[in-house]
Enzyme design. Structure first.
Site, PDB file in Angstrom:
ATOM      1  CG  ASP A  49      82.916  32.741  50.407  1.00 22.04           C
ATOM      2  OD1 ASP A  49      83.758  33.347  49.731  1.00 22.04           O
ATOM      3  OD2 ASP A  49      83.091  32.449  51.607  1.00 22.04           O
ATOM      4  CB  ALA A 107      86.892  39.105  52.124  1.00 25.34           C
ATOM      5  N   GLY A 153      94.390  23.924  56.545  1.00 25.78           N
ATOM      6  CA  GLY A 153      94.168  24.955  55.528  1.00 25.78           C
ATOM      7  C   GLY A 153      94.406  26.318  56.155  1.00 25.78           C
ATOM      8  CB  VAL A 212      89.810  13.143  61.589  1.00 26.71           C
ATOM      9  CG1 VAL A 212      88.814  12.918  62.718  1.00 26.71           C
ATOM     10  CG2 VAL A 212      90.994  13.974  62.069  1.00 26.71           C
ATOM     11  CG  HIS A 216     118.239  50.955  52.454  1.00 23.27           C
ATOM     12  ND1 HIS A 216     118.312  49.584  52.526  1.00 23.27           N
ATOM     13  CD2 HIS A 216     119.168  51.439  53.330  1.00 23.27           C
ATOM     14  CE1 HIS A 216     119.238  49.237  53.387  1.00 23.27           C
ATOM     15  NE2 HIS A 216     119.779  50.338  53.892  1.00 23.27           N
ATOM     16  N   GLY A 239      87.158  23.262  55.542  1.00 20.78           N
ATOM     17  CA  GLY A 239      86.693  23.972  54.365  1.00 20.78           C
ATOM     18  C   GLY A 239      85.267  24.474  54.525  1.00 20.78           C
TER      19      GLY A 239
HETATM   20  P1  FAD Z   1      79.454  35.947  53.642  1.00 21.07           P
HETATM   21  O1  FAD Z   1      80.521  36.778  54.268  1.00 21.07           O
HETATM   22  O2  FAD Z   1      79.255  34.579  54.122  1.00 21.07           O
HETATM   23  O3  FAD Z   1      78.120  36.784  53.693  1.00 21.07           O
HETATM   24  C1  FAD Z   1      76.918  36.294  53.244  1.00 21.07           C
HETATM   25  C2  FAD Z   1      75.798  36.998  54.001  1.00 21.07           C
HETATM   26  O4  FAD Z   1      74.569  36.681  53.383  1.00 21.07           O
HETATM   27  C3  FAD Z   1      75.676  36.543  55.453  1.00 21.07           C
HETATM   28  O5  FAD Z   1      75.526  37.670  56.278  1.00 21.07           O
HETATM   29  C4  FAD Z   1      74.424  35.692  55.453  1.00 21.07           C
HETATM   30  O6  FAD Z   1      73.739  35.718  56.699  1.00 21.07           O
HETATM   31  C5  FAD Z   1      73.612  36.376  54.379  1.00 21.07           C
HETATM   32  N1  FAD Z   1      72.577  35.544  53.757  1.00 21.07           N
HETATM   33  C6  FAD Z   1      72.710  34.303  53.233  1.00 21.07           C
HETATM   34  N2  FAD Z   1      71.554  33.895  52.697  1.00 21.07           N
HETATM   35  C7  FAD Z   1      70.649  34.892  52.893  1.00 21.07           C
HETATM   36  C8  FAD Z   1      69.289  35.062  52.573  1.00 21.07           C
HETATM   37  N3  FAD Z   1      68.616  34.137  51.890  1.00 21.07           N
HETATM   38  N4  FAD Z   1      68.683  36.206  52.956  1.00 21.07           N
HETATM   39  C9  FAD Z   1      69.365  37.173  53.627  1.00 21.07           C
HETATM   40  N5  FAD Z   1      70.660  37.068  53.938  1.00 21.07           N
HETATM   41  C10 FAD Z   1      71.304  35.942  53.580  1.00 21.07           C
HETATM   42  N6  FAD Z   1      88.872  35.814  53.564  1.00 21.07           N
HETATM   43  C11 FAD Z   1      89.832  36.697  53.257  1.00 21.07           C
HETATM   44  O7  FAD Z   1      89.862  37.203  52.136  1.00 21.07           O
HETATM   45  N7  FAD Z   1      90.790  37.051  54.176  1.00 21.07           N
HETATM   46  C12 FAD Z   1      90.826  36.522  55.419  1.00 21.07           C
HETATM   47  O8  FAD Z   1      91.693  36.864  56.219  1.00 21.07           O
HETATM   48  C13 FAD Z   1      89.814  35.587  55.772  1.00 21.07           C
HETATM   49  N8  FAD Z   1      89.794  35.041  57.002  1.00 21.07           N
HETATM   50  C14 FAD Z   1      88.787  34.179  57.335  1.00 21.07           C
HETATM   51  C15 FAD Z   1      88.776  33.635  58.610  1.00 21.07           C
HETATM   52  C16 FAD Z   1      87.769  32.771  58.980  1.00 21.07           C
HETATM   53  C17 FAD Z   1      87.765  32.185  60.379  1.00 21.07           C
HETATM   54  C18 FAD Z   1      86.724  32.461  58.050  1.00 21.07           C
HETATM   55  C19 FAD Z   1      85.598  31.549  58.444  1.00 21.07           C
HETATM   56  C20 FAD Z   1      86.734  32.988  56.777  1.00 21.07           C
HETATM   57  C21 FAD Z   1      87.771  33.852  56.404  1.00 21.07           C
HETATM   58  N9  FAD Z   1      87.829  34.393  55.120  1.00 21.07           N
HETATM   59  C22 FAD Z   1      88.832  35.264  54.797  1.00 21.07           C
HETATM   60  C23 FAD Z   1      86.825  34.072  54.094  1.00 21.07           C
HETATM   61  C24 FAD Z   1      85.804  35.203  53.996  1.00 21.07           C
HETATM   62  O9  FAD Z   1      85.189  35.372  55.256  1.00 21.07           O
HETATM   63  C25 FAD Z   1      84.767  34.867  52.931  1.00 21.07           C
HETATM   64  O10 FAD Z   1      85.415  34.623  51.701  1.00 21.07           O
HETATM   65  C26 FAD Z   1      83.802  36.037  52.754  1.00 21.07           C
HETATM   66  O11 FAD Z   1      83.124  36.331  53.953  1.00 21.07           O
HETATM   67  C27 FAD Z   1      82.776  35.731  51.663  1.00 21.07           C
HETATM   68  O12 FAD Z   1      81.963  36.835  51.491  1.00 21.07           O
HETATM   69  P2  FAD Z   1      80.463  36.698  50.967  1.00 21.07           P
HETATM   70  O13 FAD Z   1      79.899  38.077  50.990  1.00 21.07           O
HETATM   71  O14 FAD Z   1      80.444  35.937  49.701  1.00 21.07           O
HETATM   72  O15 FAD Z   1      79.716  35.773  52.036  1.00 21.07           O
HETATM   73  P1  AMP Z   2      90.682  24.608  53.494  1.00 24.74           P
HETATM   74  O1  AMP Z   2      89.693  24.067  52.494  1.00 24.74           O
HETATM   75  O2  AMP Z   2      91.793  25.413  52.899  1.00 24.74           O
HETATM   76  O3  AMP Z   2      90.024  25.303  54.644  1.00 24.74           O
HETATM   77  O4  AMP Z   2      91.408  23.331  54.123  1.00 24.74           O
HETATM   78  C1  AMP Z   2      90.735  22.253  54.727  1.00 24.74           C
HETATM   79  C2  AMP Z   2      91.727  21.124  54.915  1.00 24.74           C
HETATM   80  O5  AMP Z   2      91.131  20.091  55.700  1.00 24.74           O
HETATM   81  C3  AMP Z   2      92.185  20.482  53.609  1.00 24.74           C
HETATM   82  O6  AMP Z   2      93.575  20.583  53.521  1.00 24.74           O
HETATM   83  C4  AMP Z   2      91.713  19.040  53.729  1.00 24.74           C
HETATM   84  O7  AMP Z   2      92.639  18.120  53.170  1.00 24.74           O
HETATM   85  C5  AMP Z   2      91.610  18.833  55.242  1.00 24.74           C
HETATM   86  N1  AMP Z   2      90.691  17.742  55.623  1.00 24.74           N
HETATM   87  C6  AMP Z   2      89.454  17.471  55.124  1.00 24.74           C
HETATM   88  N2  AMP Z   2      88.883  16.383  55.725  1.00 24.74           N
HETATM   89  C7  AMP Z   2      89.790  15.924  56.646  1.00 24.74           C
HETATM   90  C8  AMP Z   2      89.817  14.846  57.607  1.00 24.74           C
HETATM   91  N3  AMP Z   2      88.787  13.967  57.748  1.00 24.74           N
HETATM   92  N4  AMP Z   2      90.924  14.692  58.387  1.00 24.74           N
HETATM   93  C9  AMP Z   2      91.957  15.554  58.272  1.00 24.74           C
HETATM   94  N5  AMP Z   2      91.995  16.591  57.396  1.00 24.74           N
HETATM   95  C10 AMP Z   2      90.942  16.796  56.595  1.00 24.74           C
END
Ligand code: FAD
Ligand code: AMP
Length: 482
Positions: A326, A334, A197, A252, A458, A285
């Site tokens: 999320d 984000a 993914g 896997v 351009h 995921g």
């Molecule tokens: P989060 O960022 O998860 O924030 C939630 C916050 O709430 C956290 O600080 C948590 O500690 C806090 N919290 C939870 N429950 C409680 C509670 N009960 N009390 C107090 N605090 C609490 N998205 C993009 O759009 N572009 C990217 O390039 C991108 N790259 C990514 C790379 C990686 C490796 C990962 C893991 C994610 C990436 N994402 C990217 C996804 C993006 O990080 C998430 O979609 C985004 O952070 C979601 O924002 P959010 O505010 O909903 O949740």
């Molecule tokens: P994303 O949800 O975009 O971060 O992608 C996660 C990816 O992991 C998806 O494409 C899934 O098909 C893949 N995936 C989930 N479980 C397994 C597994 N057991 N072995 C290999 N790939 C997996």
């Protein structure tokens, strides 16, 4: 601030629980709207320091982009500079410095949120928040001190957490989630990634470029099954060329740490296969995170997948309680969470707020970058709507050639009847920046003719979109019209 009784100090117009990219913009916009706002966040970094910004700033978008940039620069010294006539005899990688730079960027950005809160008048509260009935919020500070808060409106923005596989449980430092993979102190010699993914591809790219042998195991038979398949095929070709060993249809079934190695077993549909790596990243995921968020009497329902149930305006099943980002349905991005936060804060203030869920861009920050917005060709075909397609290859772009990055294409899909743009798919240099023009065009319901008649500077990469739009009507100038 005027003298207030303690009761007043604990009473807010809006309490936001979660200070990630969904929650903190909601808090800022609500304060901009003249409301009295608190934002509660419990995030702690590995050194124990609390930080706003959630997954995105601390363990997601920002640190991954910092390492992608560093590793890309290194890769270019190895594979691109010679073509420019620049010879570097011994470029070496200093992972400690890369990580230090990443941490400095993250710290600067997360501390910036506190400065933004101060400027907007948002009260930051670092610790845990739990919603009870009657919009009462129990706050427990990191020091264990408890406060009972009340609000007219509560916004839940608790985010998501990585999914753990029963067959490959996390066991740091050998089997890690994406946060662990962003913190490797050295380049693993052999790296396995489960899941091709967005996150798996970005992390796999970082460590591949720095020299790791990377095998990506993906259960599905199609690469980027949710993306336009012409785009996905082109992207796969380039990623494979960089040495990413992407194995599709590879499910896997087990991963076992044995000494300093991890033995991975997967099925390729025909037989059981084995793979030995030094580090394994599980990137299959994320799931909504709502642990200890809702007391039994909160009145907030979850759906069958654990997301907080909301309507199209992010209202939960409890009156004046909203949920964004999320932890609710929709893509885990984000910018999607940010816009939901702004919409909710404006609606709370009685202002206009809508989200066009049809026009949310997706970007994968590999090289070349992969970006799209709107419908894929497969989705349009399935809908039965007649459509036209225009493509422009970056090989025909003067700017891309000058950059030594003439790979990929821009593709525009438009309706045959009224010419409205239905989807735009780009794989190529800075695709993540280029897609913004397509998003704007689609937000304004533009036709391909609108883009055709828009002057593009351009030589720029953006001309690829202009020419792809012209190609929709087979009137491109700088490429053959096929
Ligand atoms: P989060 O960022 O998860 O924030 C939630 C916050 O709430 C956290 O600080 C948590 O500690 C806090 N919290 C939870 N429950 C409680 C509670 N009960 N009390 C107090 N605090 C609490 N998205 C993009 O759009 N572009 C990217 O390039 C991108 N790259 C990514 C790379 C990686 C490796 C990962 C893991 C994610 C990436 N994402 C990217 C996804 C993006 O990080 C998430 O979609 C985004 O952070 C979601 O924002 P959010 O505010 O909903 O949740
Ligand atoms: P994303 O949800 O975009 O971060 O992608 C996660 C990816 O992991 C998806 O494409 C899934 O098909 C893949 N995936 C989930 N479980 C397994 C597994 N057991 N072995 C290999 N790939 C997996």
């Amino acid at each position: 601030m005027p003298n207030e009784s303690p009761a007043n100090a604990d009473r807010f117009d809006v309490i936001v629980i979660g200070g990630g990219p969904a929650g903190y913009p909601a808090a800022i916009r609500a304060a901009q709207n003249g409301l009295r706002v608190a934002c509660i966040d419990e995030w702690k970094n590995r050194d124990g320091s609390p930080a706003f910004g959630g997954t995105c700033l601390n363990a997601g978008c920002i640190p991954s982009k910092a390492l992608l940039e560093s590793s890309e620069l290194y890769y270019r010294t190895q594979h691109e500079f010679a073509a420019h006539g620049i010879r570097i005899s011994a470029a070496t990688v200093d992972v400690a410095q890369m990580q230090k730079r990443k941490s400095t960027i993250v710290r600067g950005m997360t501390q910036g949120i506190l400065a933004l809160f101060k400027g907007a008048g948002v009260t930051p509260l670092q610790g845990h928040g739990q919603l009870h009935g009657g919009k009462r919020v129990e706050f427990t500070g990191h020091d264990g001190a408890r406060r009972s808060l009340a609000a007219q409106h509560v916004v839940l923005a608790s985010g998501s957490a990585p999914i753990e596989l029963r067959t490959a449980a996390f066991r740091a430092p050998h089997i890690v989630d994406s946060w662990g993979a962003l913190d490797f102190p050295a380049v693993p010699r052999r790296l396995g990634v489960i899941g091709a993914g967005v996150i798996g591809l970005e992390l796999g790219s970082v460590w591949r470029r720095l020299g790791a042998e990377v095998v990506v195991l993906e259960a599905l038979p199609d690469f980027l099954a949710f993306a336009d398949q012409q785009l996905a095929k082109e992207a796969l070709r380039h990623l494979k060329k960089q040495g990413l060993d992407i194995r599709l249809g590879a499910k896997v079934s087990a991963a076992t740490v044995r000494g300093e190695e991890v033995d991975v077993t997967y099925s390729d549909g025909r037989a059981e296969q084995r793979l030995t790596v030094d580090r394994l990243v599980v990137a299959v995921g994320r799931r909504p995170y709502t642990q200890d968020l809702l007391a039994g009497d909160s009145g907030v329902d979850l759906d069958e997948r654990g997301f907080i149930s909301v309507d199209e305006h992010c209202r939960t099943t409890a009156a004046e309680v909203w949920a964004i980002g999320d932890c609710v349905r929709g893509p885990m991005l984000a910018h999607k969470g940010k816009e939901e936060g702004v919409m909710v804060a404006d609606r709370i203030a009685g202002r206009f707020g809508e989200i066009n869920y049809q026009v949310i861009p997706s970007v994968i920050y590999t090289a070349p970058e992969i970006a799209w917005v709107g419908l894929t060709e497969e989705q349009i075909k399935a809908s039965g709507r007649a459509y036209k397609s225009g493509i422009f290859p970056f090989a025909a772009s003067g700017r891309a050639r000058a950059m030594e990055q003439a790979q990929g294409f821009a593709k525009i899909l438009a309706a045959k009847d009224d010419d409205q743009i239905l989807g735009v798919h780009i794989v190529g240099p800075l695709a993540g920046e280029l897609i913004a023009e397509a998003v704007l065009a689609m937000e304004y319901s533009a036709s391909s003719e609108d883009l055709q008649r828009t002057i593009h500077a351009h030589p720029t990469l953006a001309e690829a979109l202009h020419e792809a739009a012209l190609n929709v009507d087979k009137r491109a100038i700088d490429t053959l019209n096929r």
